[in-house]
Write an enzyme that holds these catalytic residues in place. Structure first.
Site, PDB file in Angstrom:
ATOM      1  N   ASN A 126      10.504   1.679   1.671  1.00  0.00           N
ATOM      2  CA  ASN A 126      10.057   1.357   2.393  1.00  0.00           C
ATOM      3  C   ASN A 126      10.642  -0.134   1.594  1.00  0.00           C
ATOM      4  O   ASN A 126       9.443  -1.053   2.515  1.00  0.00           O
ATOM      5  CB  ASN A 126       8.332   1.372   2.139  1.00  0.00           C
ATOM      6  CG  ASN A 126       7.806   1.743   2.659  1.00  0.00           C
ATOM      7  OD1 ASN A 126       8.881   2.861   4.060  1.00  0.00           O
ATOM      8  ND2 ASN A 126       7.082   3.039   3.038  1.00  0.00           N
ATOM      9  N   GLY A 132       0.700  -1.360   0.044  1.00  0.00           N
ATOM     10  CA  GLY A 132      -0.150   0.262  -0.062  1.00  0.00           C
ATOM     11  C   GLY A 132       0.957   1.110  -0.450  1.00  0.00           C
ATOM     12  O   GLY A 132       0.819   2.118  -0.005  1.00  0.00           O
ATOM     13  N   ASP A 133       2.285   1.154   0.685  1.00  0.00           N
ATOM     14  CA  ASP A 133       2.826   2.663   0.525  1.00  0.00           C
ATOM     15  C   ASP A 133       4.156   2.197   0.046  1.00  0.00           C
ATOM     16  O   ASP A 133       5.220   2.218   0.165  1.00  0.00           O
ATOM     17  CB  ASP A 133       3.322   3.367   1.594  1.00  0.00           C
ATOM     18  CG  ASP A 133       3.855   4.050   1.559  1.00  0.00           C
ATOM     19  OD1 ASP A 133       4.225   5.374   0.994  1.00  0.00           O
ATOM     20  OD2 ASP A 133       3.992   4.538   2.689  1.00  0.00           O
ATOM     21  N   LEU A 134       4.809   1.444  -1.280  1.00  0.00           N
ATOM     22  CA  LEU A 134       5.885   0.340  -1.583  1.00  0.00           C
ATOM     23  C   LEU A 134       6.353   1.534  -2.660  1.00  0.00           C
ATOM     24  O   LEU A 134       6.741   1.175  -3.527  1.00  0.00           O
ATOM     25  CB  LEU A 134       5.549  -0.904  -2.981  1.00  0.00           C
ATOM     26  CG  LEU A 134       6.469  -1.614  -2.548  1.00  0.00           C
ATOM     27  CD1 LEU A 134       6.411  -1.895  -0.977  1.00  0.00           C
ATOM     28  CD2 LEU A 134       5.893  -3.018  -3.490  1.00  0.00           C
TER      29      LEU A 134
END
Length: 261
Positions: A172, A166-168
């Site tokens: 991260n 979701g926030d790749l």
């Protein structure tokens, strides 16, 4: 905690490297999190059912303690292993579009209430809420609304919910043990092309190797590259909300490409 080393701060939270009394090295994030740490811990545990993530040692209202990840330089073989692991994560799936815990991206809340289909979820839970926070001009907002109206037509073939980070973005993904290790998730049941588009947004070492291995394991639907701007609308809106109008031009270019699909 036997000892700690200060690592600075991020989004107002204090970051530390620590050593527990039993000798384990840990990463510590602390501060007033207002539910962020509980959400991150839930997401890590969920992703960890399918892919390598740091172990959650403690998750409280003002402190998150995770196992320490020893980082190394990425290489082609590690990138290919990560691509295959990401495919495995997505293929593991989710019960629906959304998640049973409150969502956050950085410190910004996200509504994870379920929707029946991904275009509705993406419009109602991701793009429109952040568009209302982004202080766009009336003309920019109107163009974005027109793009939202096209989501169902341009999203590609319907797919079941994927288990996504979701926030790749590249920051991260930590490289360790000859593979990629995911951190700081905004995990939920979503569309797997969202993770692929986020990797492309800010770049990743050996991204071509990651995507090549991913395609071998779990080929995306035809036309997925043309849909990358669609999936980048939300992260670009997040950046406008967090960091201001410097990301406006990138956002509106993506809007224009969605309108042209």
């Amino acid at each position: 905690m036997r000892s700690t080393e200060d690592l600075g701060s991020s989004h107002g939270w204090r970051l530390q490297r620590g050593v527990l009394d039993d000798g384990r090295e840990v990463f510590v994030k602390s501060g007033d999190a207002s539910g962020v740490f509980a959400s991150e811990a839930a997401g890590l545990r969920w992703l960890g059912e399918a892919i390598s993530v740091p172990a959650v040692i403690e998750a409280g209202p003002d402190r998150l303690v995770l196992s320490w990840v020893r980082q190394e330089r990425p290489g082609p073989a590690a990138a290919e292993r990560f691509g295959r692991a990401l495919a495995r994560l997505h293929r593991t799936g989710a019960e629906g579009f959304g998640a049973p815990w409150p969502g956050f991206i950085a410190e910004l809340p996200m509504d994870n209430a379920p929707c029946d289909d991904w275009p509705s979820f993406y419009a109602l839970r991701r793009v429109l809420p952040f568009a209302r926070q982004a202080r766009l001009s009336s003309s920019d907002f109107a163009a974005l609304e027109r793009a939202v109206e096209r989501f169902a037509d341009v999203a590609g073939p319907p797919e079941p919910p994927a288990r996504i980070h979701g926030d790749l973005w590249s920051g991260n993904v930590l490289w360790s043990g000859g593979a990629g290790v995911l951190i700081d998730p905004a995990a939920h049941g979503g569309h797997r092309e969202t993770d692929l588009a986020m990797l492309d947004l800010f770049g990743l070492p050996y991204l071509d190797r990651v995507l090549g291995a991913y395609r071998e394991e779990f080929p995306p639907a035809e036309g997925w590259r043309e849909r990358v701007p669609l999936h980048q609308l939300h992260p670009l809106l997040v950046h406008v909300v967090l960091f201001g109008g410097g990301y406006r031009d990138s956002l509106m270019r993506a809007v224009g490409r969605v309108l042209a699909l």
